[in-house]
Scaffold this motif. Structure first.
Motif, PDB file in Angstrom:
ATOM      1  N   TYR A  84       0.867  -1.179   0.000  1.00 25.48           N
ATOM      2  CA  TYR A  84       0.000   0.000   0.000  1.00 25.48           C
ATOM      3  C   TYR A  84       0.900   1.224   0.000  1.00 25.48           C
ATOM      4  O   TYR A  84       2.116   1.096   0.182  1.00 25.48           O
ATOM      5  N   LYS A 120      -5.535  -3.333   1.660  1.00 30.68           N
ATOM      6  CA  LYS A 120      -6.005  -2.604   0.477  1.00 30.68           C
ATOM      7  C   LYS A 120      -6.002  -1.083   0.674  1.00 30.68           C
ATOM      8  O   LYS A 120      -6.601  -0.361  -0.108  1.00 30.68           O
ATOM      9  N   SER A 121      -5.351  -0.627   1.724  1.00 24.85           N
ATOM     10  CA  SER A 121      -5.202   0.821   1.985  1.00 24.85           C
ATOM     11  C   SER A 121      -6.514   1.548   2.216  1.00 24.85           C
ATOM     12  O   SER A 121      -6.655   2.710   1.836  1.00 24.85           O
ATOM     13  N   TRP A 169       3.820  -5.131   4.149  1.00 24.68           N
ATOM     14  CA  TRP A 169       4.111  -4.018   3.247  1.00 24.68           C
ATOM     15  C   TRP A 169       5.376  -4.294   2.429  1.00 24.68           C
ATOM     16  O   TRP A 169       5.376  -4.156   1.207  1.00 24.68           O
ATOM     17  N   SER A 212      -7.207   2.607   7.977  1.00 17.93           N
ATOM     18  CA  SER A 212      -5.787   2.935   8.124  1.00 17.93           C
ATOM     19  C   SER A 212      -5.533   4.061   9.114  1.00 17.93           C
ATOM     20  O   SER A 212      -4.407   4.231   9.575  1.00 17.93           O
TER      21      SER A 212
END
Length: 138
Positions: free
Chosen positions: A4, A49-50, A97, A55
């Motif tokens: 992401y 999936k950000s 990540w 987040s």
């Protein structure tokens, strides 16, 4: 490129570490059950999936969100003490990540019991270097 945008990395790593610590601080919690459900659940998928909303949640909000969205209830069992829970949470987020591996696959590659055992030898390293060392052996 990470899983992401890098702008989310530091926040997600820190928050996930605090989330794992928050859970481990509760008495008699099955820490491994929590990790397995969290890493394979919808909430962590949204982070993969950000999702901007998820987040930016703090650890308490993220825990409440996880319990609600994933219908999770803490189970009684063996918890983990010290800084290890925070480090494990951070390690999973950094690995996800850095290696661009979905969390559901990551937790099967690196089960919680592996990270509990690896903590002693890796926790003094910079997180990105610890990730590289673990995956160099994979």
């Amino acid at each position: 490129m990470g899983a992401y945008p890098e702008c989310y990395l530091e926040e997600i790593v820190e928050t996930q570490g605090k989330l794992f610590e928050l859970v481990a601080d509760k008495p008699s919690v099955d820490f491994e059950d929590f990790i397995n459900h969290y890493m394979t659940g919808k909430t962590r998928h949204f982070l993969d999936k950000s999702d901007a909303y998820v987040s930016n949640l703090n650890e308490k909000e993220l825990f409440e969100y996880f319990c609600q969205v994933d219908n999770y209830v803490l189970k009684e069992g063996e918890s983990l003490t010290g800084f290890a829970p925070n480090w494990i949470g951070q390690f999973y987020a950094q690995s996800q990540w850095q290696k661009n591996i979905p969390s559901t696959i990551l937790v099967s590659l690196l089960p919680p019991q592996f990270l509990k055992a690896a903590y002693a030898g890796l926790h003094d390293l910079e997180l990105d270097l610890a990730v590289e060392k673990v995956f160099a052996k994979q």
